[in-house]
Scaffold this motif. Structure first.
Motif, PDB file in Angstrom:
ATOM      1  N   MET A  39     102.854   2.170  -1.540  1.00 55.84           N
ATOM      2  CA  MET A  39     103.767   1.681  -0.277  1.00 55.84           C
ATOM      3  C   MET A  39     104.897   2.080  -0.327  1.00 55.84           C
ATOM      4  O   MET A  39     105.497   2.660   0.860  1.00 55.84           O
ATOM      5  CB  MET A  39     103.786  -0.084  -0.436  1.00 55.84           C
ATOM      6  CG  MET A  39     102.438  -0.724  -0.325  1.00 55.84           C
ATOM      7  SD  MET A  39     101.464  -0.763   1.087  1.00 55.84           S
ATOM      8  CE  MET A  39     102.524  -1.922   2.067  1.00 55.84           C
ATOM      9  N   ALA A  40     105.609   2.453  -1.520  1.00 56.02           N
ATOM     10  CA  ALA A  40     106.842   2.845  -1.488  1.00 56.02           C
ATOM     11  C   ALA A  40     107.101   4.506  -1.376  1.00 56.02           C
ATOM     12  O   ALA A  40     107.881   4.783  -0.535  1.00 56.02           O
ATOM     13  CB  ALA A  40     107.792   2.443  -2.843  1.00 56.02           C
TER      14      ALA A  40
ATOM     15  N   GLN B 262     101.018  -8.319  -0.204  1.00 49.32           N
ATOM     16  CA  GLN B 262     102.135  -8.929  -0.439  1.00 49.32           C
ATOM     17  C   GLN B 262     103.383  -8.006  -0.467  1.00 49.32           C
ATOM     18  O   GLN B 262     104.298  -8.310  -0.168  1.00 49.32           O
ATOM     19  CB  GLN B 262     102.183  -9.480  -1.997  1.00 49.32           C
ATOM     20  CG  GLN B 262     101.023 -10.646  -2.119  1.00 49.32           C
ATOM     21  CD  GLN B 262     101.431 -11.423  -3.400  1.00 49.32           C
ATOM     22  OE1 GLN B 262     102.647 -12.145  -3.454  1.00 49.32           O
ATOM     23  NE2 GLN B 262     100.613 -11.557  -4.358  1.00 49.32           N
ATOM     24  N   ILE B 263     103.199  -6.717  -0.790  1.00 52.12           N
ATOM     25  CA  ILE B 263     104.377  -5.833  -0.901  1.00 52.12           C
ATOM     26  C   ILE B 263     104.716  -5.490   0.558  1.00 52.12           C
ATOM     27  O   ILE B 263     105.887  -5.203   1.063  1.00 52.12           O
ATOM     28  CB  ILE B 263     104.131  -4.475  -1.669  1.00 52.12           C
ATOM     29  CG1 ILE B 263     104.022  -4.983  -3.237  1.00 52.12           C
ATOM     30  CG2 ILE B 263     105.068  -3.278  -1.348  1.00 52.12           C
ATOM     31  CD1 ILE B 263     103.395  -3.837  -4.075  1.00 52.12           C
TER      32      ILE B 263
ATOM     33  N   ASP C 267      98.328   8.258  15.828  1.00 48.87           N
ATOM     34  CA  ASP C 267      98.587   9.876  15.728  1.00 48.87           C
ATOM     35  C   ASP C 267     100.092   9.951  15.022  1.00 48.87           C
ATOM     36  O   ASP C 267     100.829   8.942  15.300  1.00 48.87           O
ATOM     37  CB  ASP C 267      98.943  10.526  17.364  1.00 48.87           C
ATOM     38  CG  ASP C 267      97.887  10.330  18.027  1.00 48.87           C
ATOM     39  OD1 ASP C 267      96.693  10.106  17.385  1.00 48.87           O
ATOM     40  OD2 ASP C 267      97.783  10.628  19.278  1.00 48.87           O
ATOM     41  N   GLY C 268     100.148  10.852  14.152  1.00 50.17           N
ATOM     42  CA  GLY C 268     101.162  10.884  13.184  1.00 50.17           C
ATOM     43  C   GLY C 268     101.084   9.928  12.115  1.00 50.17           C
ATOM     44  O   GLY C 268     102.099   9.818  11.323  1.00 50.17           O
ATOM     45  N   GLY C 269     100.360   9.227  12.015  1.00 51.15           N
ATOM     46  CA  GLY C 269     100.189   8.218  11.024  1.00 51.15           C
ATOM     47  C   GLY C 269      99.723   8.604   9.418  1.00 51.15           C
ATOM     48  O   GLY C 269      99.272   9.668   9.374  1.00 51.15           O
ATOM     49  N   LYS C 270      99.726   7.686   8.775  1.00 50.54           N
ATOM     50  CA  LYS C 270      99.574   7.854   7.283  1.00 50.54           C
ATOM     51  C   LYS C 270      98.217   7.352   6.920  1.00 50.54           C
ATOM     52  O   LYS C 270      98.176   6.012   6.879  1.00 50.54           O
ATOM     53  CB  LYS C 270     100.756   7.832   6.438  1.00 50.54           C
ATOM     54  CG  LYS C 270     101.848   8.516   6.502  1.00 50.54           C
ATOM     55  CD  LYS C 270     103.020   8.224   5.384  1.00 50.54           C
ATOM     56  CE  LYS C 270     104.350   9.169   6.009  1.00 50.54           C
ATOM     57  NZ  LYS C 270     105.284   8.819   5.053  1.00 50.54           N
ATOM     58  N   ALA C 271      97.179   7.941   6.194  1.00 51.54           N
ATOM     59  CA  ALA C 271      96.243   7.434   5.458  1.00 51.54           C
ATOM     60  C   ALA C 271      96.287   7.633   4.034  1.00 51.54           C
ATOM     61  O   ALA C 271      96.249   8.790   3.427  1.00 51.54           O
ATOM     62  CB  ALA C 271      94.852   8.123   5.925  1.00 51.54           C
ATOM     63  N   VAL C 272      96.499   6.426   3.363  1.00 48.75           N
ATOM     64  CA  VAL C 272      96.856   6.681   1.806  1.00 48.75           C
ATOM     65  C   VAL C 272      95.670   6.049   1.055  1.00 48.75           C
ATOM     66  O   VAL C 272      95.140   5.209   1.192  1.00 48.75           O
ATOM     67  CB  VAL C 272      98.152   5.707   1.344  1.00 48.75           C
ATOM     68  CG1 VAL C 272      98.548   5.790   0.108  1.00 48.75           C
ATOM     69  CG2 VAL C 272      99.190   6.153   2.196  1.00 48.75           C
ATOM     70  N   MET C 273      95.178   6.983  -0.012  1.00 54.48           N
ATOM     71  CA  MET C 273      93.891   6.681  -0.768  1.00 54.48           C
ATOM     72  C   MET C 273      94.649   6.257  -2.036  1.00 54.48           C
ATOM     73  O   MET C 273      95.109   7.220  -2.768  1.00 54.48           O
ATOM     74  CB  MET C 273      93.048   8.099  -0.680  1.00 54.48           C
ATOM     75  CG  MET C 273      92.749   8.732   0.493  1.00 54.48           C
ATOM     76  SD  MET C 273      91.798   7.554   1.715  1.00 54.48           S
ATOM     77  CE  MET C 273      91.944   8.030   3.306  1.00 54.48           C
ATOM     78  N   ILE C 274      93.937   5.087  -2.344  1.00 51.20           N
ATOM     79  CA  ILE C 274      94.342   4.703  -3.738  1.00 51.20           C
ATOM     80  C   ILE C 274      93.091   4.500  -4.702  1.00 51.20           C
ATOM     81  O   ILE C 274      93.014   4.848  -5.758  1.00 51.20           O
ATOM     82  CB  ILE C 274      94.968   3.301  -3.663  1.00 51.20           C
ATOM     83  CG1 ILE C 274      96.158   3.199  -2.421  1.00 51.20           C
ATOM     84  CG2 ILE C 274      95.638   2.515  -4.807  1.00 51.20           C
ATOM     85  CD1 ILE C 274      96.642   1.894  -2.262  1.00 51.20           C
TER      86      ILE C 274
ATOM     87  N   GLY D 119      97.116  10.889  -1.458  1.00 48.27           N
ATOM     88  CA  GLY D 119      96.681  10.364  -2.442  1.00 48.27           C
ATOM     89  C   GLY D 119      97.943   9.896  -3.257  1.00 48.27           C
ATOM     90  O   GLY D 119      98.890  10.050  -3.383  1.00 48.27           O
ATOM     91  N   SER D 120      97.264   8.673  -3.940  1.00 44.52           N
ATOM     92  CA  SER D 120      98.514   7.790  -4.463  1.00 44.52           C
ATOM     93  C   SER D 120      97.790   6.977  -5.925  1.00 44.52           C
ATOM     94  O   SER D 120      96.780   6.272  -5.669  1.00 44.52           O
ATOM     95  CB  SER D 120      99.095   6.784  -3.595  1.00 44.52           C
ATOM     96  OG  SER D 120     100.141   6.021  -4.556  1.00 44.52           O
ATOM     97  N   TYR D 121      98.200   7.423  -7.168  1.00 39.45           N
ATOM     98  CA  TYR D 121      97.496   7.039  -8.314  1.00 39.45           C
ATOM     99  C   TYR D 121      98.202   5.734  -8.857  1.00 39.45           C
ATOM    100  O   TYR D 121      97.509   4.822  -9.358  1.00 39.45           O
ATOM    101  CB  TYR D 121      97.258   8.056  -9.092  1.00 39.45           C
ATOM    102  CG  TYR D 121      96.606   7.668 -10.607  1.00 39.45           C
ATOM    103  CD1 TYR D 121      95.155   7.376 -10.251  1.00 39.45           C
ATOM    104  CD2 TYR D 121      97.171   8.203 -11.834  1.00 39.45           C
ATOM    105  CE1 TYR D 121      94.567   7.056 -11.488  1.00 39.45           C
ATOM    106  CE2 TYR D 121      96.482   7.991 -12.750  1.00 39.45           C
ATOM    107  CZ  TYR D 121      95.093   7.223 -12.791  1.00 39.45           C
ATOM    108  OH  TYR D 121      94.363   7.007 -13.978  1.00 39.45           O
TER     109      TYR D 121
END
Length: 440
Positions: free
Chosen positions: A250-251, A276-277, A350-357, A382-384
């Motif tokens: 998220m951050a 929650q975050i 459009d212009g958004g973010k897809a974050v893969m956890i 990607g975010s680990y």
């Protein structure tokens, strides 16, 4: 005479931790460098006594406590965990020996247990811990000794930064070179050695992060943060992975801003933490997506403003409907499946973010529409996990202030001996939220 005074100082210091003894003694030598050879003779002898053969430390006692401990061992895929006796693990410089109080049950461990993620075996899994400091390694930095004195309550992050590699020096603890080169690649700490040896054979056993499903574990100091007395051991264990992973996504990856519309796909331990975050960050619309109504009901407790059962309706279409046809600013995938990977990408504006956890089967692929990605400037990231030195103290403050509800996030507490059953239930999808093993 100078050496005699130093010896007296050493004997007094030995009443505390051995690391403190080394530190006090070495400081006294700075006043009289002629005593250095005496110090080296003492230290070398002491190290020899402690190391034994292959670091087995068979006669070692922690503060006059046990010489041995128990740990849960993974031997091979789809075989049950077994509980084995180990020689007491030994911390080295800038490492801390922790008496483990609680350890979370995480899908990452389950991927290893099922053989979906390759990892050195046999190993002790478990990487989401709280505990009490019982010893610091020899020649540990004085600032670390001051920060984590014996008896301190601590929480450990699963990404344990070395603190000195290229990425750590830039503040990107989540990309620590030593962590990935040694721990994730080899199951060791950063000297290339494990700290775990079986009592009956002396055979080495590898470490998934710190190997937290054990009565004691060794953690590099940069992966620890002090846990205040106001927070409980059991519920706080999830701060080290479930919450830590969500916060990193998220951050740092999503960079969520107040007013953003957020979708979270997969409401398990990490997904519910993302909700929650998102609420703490001031998101306007927080959309929870799952296939279990029970999880979606609980998602509302964590801050979800909308809930979508992807078994009953088209999740992407519903997200677009909720957001006036645009899609969300940020979508987060916290499950690790090709289908949900695709849903995540399709759900953003459009212009958004897809974050893969979410982690998945090693070598698995996710597909995207390349033209849509290019023309609509979709960002797939990607975010680990989080950054231990920066983020873990912030998460402690969120929990202290009640902004993050730890009690609601932990849905099951189980005994040490029940850890194997907890992973089976996790595999079957019957754990809503997070299970935590109590080891204390």
């Amino acid at each position: 005479m100078a050496f005699h005074r130093s010896s007296l100082l050493l004997r007094k210091a030995l009443g505390g931790s051995r690391a403190a003894a080394v530190y006090s003694f070495s400081r006294s030598l700075l006043c009289d460098s002629s005593n250095y050879s005496d110090f080296r003779r003492w230290y070398s002898s002491s190290e020899s006594d402690n190391k034994g053969t292959n670091m087995s430390a068979s006669g070692y006692h922690v503060n006059s406590g046990p010489a041995y401990m128990r740990g849960a061992v993974f031997w091979e895929p789809n075989k049950p965990l077994t509980f084995e006796d180990f020689h007491m693990p030994r911390p080295k410089a800038n490492e801390v020996l922790i008496k483990t109080k609680a350890c979370g049950v995480c899908h990452s461990d389950l991927h290893v247990i099922k053989g979906e993620l390759p990892f050195a075996s046999p190993c002790v899994v478990g990487h989401e811990i709280t505990g009490e400091v019982v010893e610091l390694g020899p020649l540990t930095d004085s600032k670390i000794i001051e920060r984590f004195p014996v008896g301190s309550q601590v929480v450990g992050a699963f990404i344990m930064p070395c603190g000195s590699c290229f990425f750590c020096s830039k503040g990107q603890d989540d990309l620590c070179e030593s962590f990935f080169a040694y721990n994730r690649a080899k199951g060791t700490l950063y000297d290339g050695e494990t700290r775990l040896f079986l009592r009956n054979s002396g055979k080495p056993v590898y470490m998934y992060s710190m190997g937290g499903l054990a009565e004691f574990c060794v953690v590099p100091a940069h992966g620890l943060t002090v846990l205040p007395n106001s927070l409980p051991y059991t519920e706080s264990a999830i701060l080290g992975c479930a919450v830590f992973t969500a916060y990193g996504a998220m951050a740092h990856a999503a960079e969520v801003r107040p007013g953003d519309a957020i979708a979270v796909i997969g409401i398990g331990g990490v997904g519910s933490s993302c909700l929650q975050i998102a609420r703490a960050f001031g998101a306007s619309e927080i959309i929870a997506v799952d296939v279990q109504d029970e999880k979606l009901q609980k998602a509302k407790i964590f801050g979800a403003t909308h809930a979508i059962n992807a078994r009953k309706e088209d999740a992407v279409a519903k997200i677009k409907e909720i957001t006036g046809g645009r899609g969300v600013d940020v979508a987060l995938e916290a499950l690790g499946r090709s289908q949900t990977f695709s849903q995540c990408v399709q759900s953003v504006r459009d212009g958004g973010k897809a974050v893969m956890i979410g982690l998945t089967l090693s070598g698995a692929k996710g597909e995207v529409d390349i033209n849509h990605l290019v023309r609509r400037q979709i960002k797939v990231i990607g975010s680990y996990g989080g950054r231990a030195r920066q983020d873990l103290p912030k998460l402690i403050k969120l929990a202290e202030r009640g902004i993050f509800n730890l009690e609601a996030a932990v849905s099951r507490k189980c005994k040490f001996e029940e850890a194997g059953e907890a992973y089976k239930d996790l595999d079957q999808g019957s754990i809503v939220g997070r299970a935590v093993v109590e080891i204390m």
